[in-house]
Design a protein around this motif. Structure first.
Motif, PDB file in Angstrom:
ATOM      1  N   MET A 265       0.853  -1.240  -0.071  1.00 49.87           N
ATOM      2  CA  MET A 265      -0.149   0.110   0.040  1.00 49.87           C
ATOM      3  C   MET A 265       0.832   1.314   0.080  1.00 49.87           C
ATOM      4  N   LYS A 266       1.965   1.366   0.905  1.00 50.16           N
ATOM      5  CA  LYS A 266       2.915   2.414   0.749  1.00 50.16           C
ATOM      6  C   LYS A 266       3.630   2.599  -0.395  1.00 50.16           C
ATOM      7  N   THR A 267       3.792   1.655  -1.060  1.00 49.73           N
ATOM      8  CA  THR A 267       4.467   1.823  -2.377  1.00 49.73           C
ATOM      9  C   THR A 267       3.475   2.257  -3.510  1.00 49.73           C
ATOM     10  N   HIS A 268       2.277   1.991  -3.307  1.00 52.28           N
ATOM     11  CA  HIS A 268       1.329   2.142  -4.257  1.00 52.28           C
ATOM     12  C   HIS A 268       1.113   3.818  -3.999  1.00 52.28           C
ATOM     13  N   LEU A 269       1.033   4.049  -2.849  1.00 56.19           N
ATOM     14  CA  LEU A 269       0.786   5.515  -2.550  1.00 56.19           C
ATOM     15  C   LEU A 269       1.849   6.577  -3.065  1.00 56.19           C
ATOM     16  N   MET A 270       2.932   6.118  -2.775  1.00 53.14           N
ATOM     17  CA  MET A 270       4.390   6.865  -3.286  1.00 53.14           C
ATOM     18  C   MET A 270       4.165   6.820  -4.734  1.00 53.14           C
TER      19      MET A 270
ATOM     20  N   CYS B 188       1.524   6.651  -6.894  1.00 55.45           N
ATOM     21  CA  CYS B 188       0.319   7.262  -7.436  1.00 55.45           C
ATOM     22  C   CYS B 188       0.064   8.553  -7.840  1.00 55.45           C
ATOM     23  N   ASP B 189      -0.134   8.940  -9.083  1.00 54.10           N
ATOM     24  CA  ASP B 189      -0.239  10.440  -9.136  1.00 54.10           C
ATOM     25  C   ASP B 189      -1.355  11.127  -8.218  1.00 54.10           C
ATOM     26  N   GLU B 190      -2.452  10.415  -8.072  1.00 58.79           N
ATOM     27  CA  GLU B 190      -3.530  11.173  -7.360  1.00 58.79           C
ATOM     28  C   GLU B 190      -3.684  10.834  -5.877  1.00 58.79           C
ATOM     29  N   GLY B 191      -2.286  10.432  -5.242  1.00 56.47           N
ATOM     30  CA  GLY B 191      -2.231   9.998  -3.965  1.00 56.47           C
ATOM     31  C   GLY B 191      -2.232  11.170  -3.122  1.00 56.47           C
ATOM     32  N   PRO B 192      -2.607  11.188  -1.871  1.00 55.04           N
ATOM     33  CA  PRO B 192      -2.690  12.254  -1.014  1.00 55.04           C
ATOM     34  C   PRO B 192      -1.245  12.822  -0.867  1.00 55.04           C
ATOM     35  N   ASN B 193      -0.189  12.340  -0.672  1.00 52.63           N
ATOM     36  CA  ASN B 193       1.115  12.606  -0.536  1.00 52.63           C
ATOM     37  C   ASN B 193       1.571  13.858  -1.855  1.00 52.63           C
ATOM     38  N   LYS B 194       1.167  13.272  -3.141  1.00 52.56           N
ATOM     39  CA  LYS B 194       1.412  14.051  -4.254  1.00 52.56           C
ATOM     40  C   LYS B 194       0.530  15.110  -4.255  1.00 52.56           C
TER      41      LYS B 194
END
Length: 605
Positions: free
Chosen positions: A1-6, A8-14
């Motif tokens: 999940m962490k790898t996906h979030l990092m 993902c263009d639409e992720g909360p971090n980005k």
């Protein structure tokens, strides 16, 4: 999940990083704007086709030579501005100018079909530096928004100056533009134009598109008539004008002479800041401006005569230095010239209505000339008499006045019919006045009926309600028919024309400019038929200045460095420029001493 979030263009971090980045960049932009620097938009989509089209428009409007597109400095500038822009060659630019010309021509054609009923035309001819004759044809009309429009239709090469050649080329142009309804044609006073107008009138009558049998389609340029009147008045003072012109020419021929003249002006404590300007001998209005300024510096000229021997020597090679009598003649001449100068300025506009003021200017000039004929001064009386002779040649005969121009004054809600009739009685003898008033009244009624769709003389404007005893009372439940029958009263249906003429005139306020087109725009709902007439009568141009002004553009396009342009290209450049931006002309009369000094020392930016 962490790898996906990092990743993902639409992720909360980005998204959070993007918001922070946008916030800081917006602050930077605000800082730049507040600091006086305009920031560029954050995103721009480059379009080669749009940029190239704007480049073509720039070359047309700015009248740039085609070779400029291949200039190394210009190409370098464009590459820095937009590296991806492919700069067209000279031949490509030429091809795209024709494409733009055809596009704008089709756009104007659609606009004319939607906004133009009958069209008023001006035309004139011009000889270029190539020794080729060009004819300009300009259309004038009031559009659906009640705005006066002026569009150059053609600027083409013709094979001569004769009236027949002019008329046939006008006919060809009208066919090309699908314009078969012509309201008027304004030309200069050359006698050859009379034959051309007769030919064109026959062609228009065959198209069934003329009003009042085409009798008043021919408009003579008012500016040319005023010029002829003034020239006749100036004949007696030719020598005086020549001596003053020689004096002005002397001081304007070198900076050192101008400096000596300025020193004389300062020594005489002359407070006038304008500088004397040399006139163009063939243009009397520039002669007026020269005399007006020279009179203000009379003392400086007198002092220069005493201090500068070269001034006296040079002028004695011609007519000599100005005499005291010359200055007196110029002083007496100025009121005459100012009267004609002001009238010429008012009737020569292309972007405001002039047809409603034409005859008012004629009436005013006729009244002033009569007053000058009664002056105690012999010089003024003789000059007024010569001007009166030329005035009567064009405007002193009842059958020589174009009735449409009188109707234009009637359609001015500040004047109407009573104003026109008053000046007709003042300027003409009884027989001619009665003839002209009768012609005006009948022509006005005939024109109204033609616009109303009624054949001339087929029906009276006053209609009596016909009552039928056998009619069923169900259609008249309130008994109006019974009332009219019993009392013998008549129902008189007044026309729009009668209502308009009987209403009070709009107040005349000298300091307030009256927008006649706006008045008719507001009141055309009350007077729809008269509104249609006013829309076309008021569009009549009373001078050929609009067509002549296109020759200024032609003279700049065909300069000594671009004399190899083909007539087809010249037409494309002149017409497209007019369609893209219109034409603005500024007349500079006097120069300021301080501004001239800055210019000479390179300080004027």
């Amino acid at each position: 999940m962490k790898t996906h979030l990092m990743r993902c263009d639409e992720g909360p971090n980005k998204r959070l990083k993007r918001q922070r980045s946008n916030s800081s960049s917006s602050q930077t932009v605000e800082g730049q704007v507040s600091g006086g620097v305009r920031s560029s938009p954050s995103y721009f989509k480059f379009d080669q086709e749009i940029c190239q089209k704007e480049l073509v428009k720039m070359f047309v409007v700015a009248e740039l030579p085609f070779r400029f597109v291949e200039n190394e400095s210009f190409i370098k500038f464009l590459s820095v501005l937009q590296p991806r822009f492919s700069v067209p060659s000279r031949s490509t630019l030429t091809r795209h100018i024709f494409i733009l010309f055809n596009e704008e021509r089709e756009n104007l054609k659609k606009f004319l079909s939607m906004h133009c009923g009958r069209v008023c035309l001006t035309t004139d001819t011009w000889t270029s530096i190539q020794n080729l004759t060009y004819m300009s044809l300009t259309a004038h009309f009031v559009d659906n928004n009640w705005k006066l429009q002026k569009k150059i239709l053609n600027f083409r090469q013709i094979m001569g100056h004769s009236g027949e050649i002019m008329a046939k080329n006008v006919e060809i142009c009208l066919n090309e533009w699908d314009l078969n309804r012509v309201f008027s044609l304004t030309v200069d006073n050359a006698s050859s134009n009379d034959l051309g107008i007769q030919y064109l009138k026959k062609r228009l009558m065959s198209w069934h598109s003329v009003l009042l049998k085409g009798e008043y389609i021919h408009m003579r340029c008012c500016a040319h008539i005023l010029c002829l009147i003034v020239k006749d008045g100036l004949k007696e003072v030719d020598d005086s004008i020549l001596r003053i012109r020689g004096a002005v020419k002397y001081i304007r021929s070198s900076p050192s002479r101008l400096a000596r003249f300025k020193a004389c002006a300062e020594q005489e404590k002359i407070t006038y800041k304008g500088l004397v300007c040399l006139d163009v001998e063939t243009r009397w209005n520039s002669t007026y401006l020269m005399l007006e300024a020279a009179l203000k510096y009379k003392k400086a000229f007198d002092l220069l005569e005493m201090q500068d021997n070269k001034y006296v020597e040079d002028l004695h090679k011609g007519k000599g230095v100005p005499l005291e009598s010359d200055w007196n003649d110029a002083r007496l001449l100025l009121p005459f010239l100012k009267m004609f100068y002001d009238a010429t300025i008012r009737i020569s506009g292309s972007y405001h209505v002039t047809s409603n003021i034409y005859m008012k200017e004629v009436f005013a000039i006729g009244r002033k000339i009569r007053k000058y004929q009664e002056n105690n001064d012999i010089f003024i009386r003789s000059m007024a008499t010569r001007m009166r002779t030329k005035y009567d040649k064009y405007w002193g005969r009842a059958n020589g006045i174009n009735i449409l121009l009188l109707i234009a004054v009637v359609l001015d809600p500040r004047c109407k019919l009573e104003y026109v009739n008053h000046f007709i009685d003042y300027l003409f003898d009884d027989d001619q006045a009665n003839e002209l008033k009768l012609k005006l009244s009948s022509s006005l009624r005939s024109l109204y009926e033609q616009y109303q769709g009624i054949e001339e003389g087929s029906q009276s404007n006053h209609q009596v309600v016909q009552l039928d005893d056998d009619d069923d009372d169900d259609d008249d439940i309130h008994g109006m028919s019974f009332y009219l029958q019993t009392t013998g009263r008549r129902f008189d249906a007044k026309s729009e024309l009668d209502k308009y003429l009987k209403e009070d005139c709009e107040p005349f306020i000298k300091s307030v400019e009256f927008d006649i087109l706006n008045w008719w725009k507001v009141n055309s709902t009350r007077f729809p038929i008269l509104g249609s007439i006013a829309r076309e009568v008021l569009a009549i141009p009373v001078s050929t200045v609009a067509s002549e002004s296109s020759f200024s553009t032609g003279g700049r396009v065909l300069d000594p460095y671009r004399s190899s342009l083909t007539p087809r290209m010249v037409e494309a450049l002149v017409c497209t420029q007019d369609w893209l931006k219109g034409s603005s002309f500024f007349v500079f009369t006097n120069e300021d001493f301080e501004e001239l000094e800055k210019l000479e020392h390179g300080k004027l930016i």
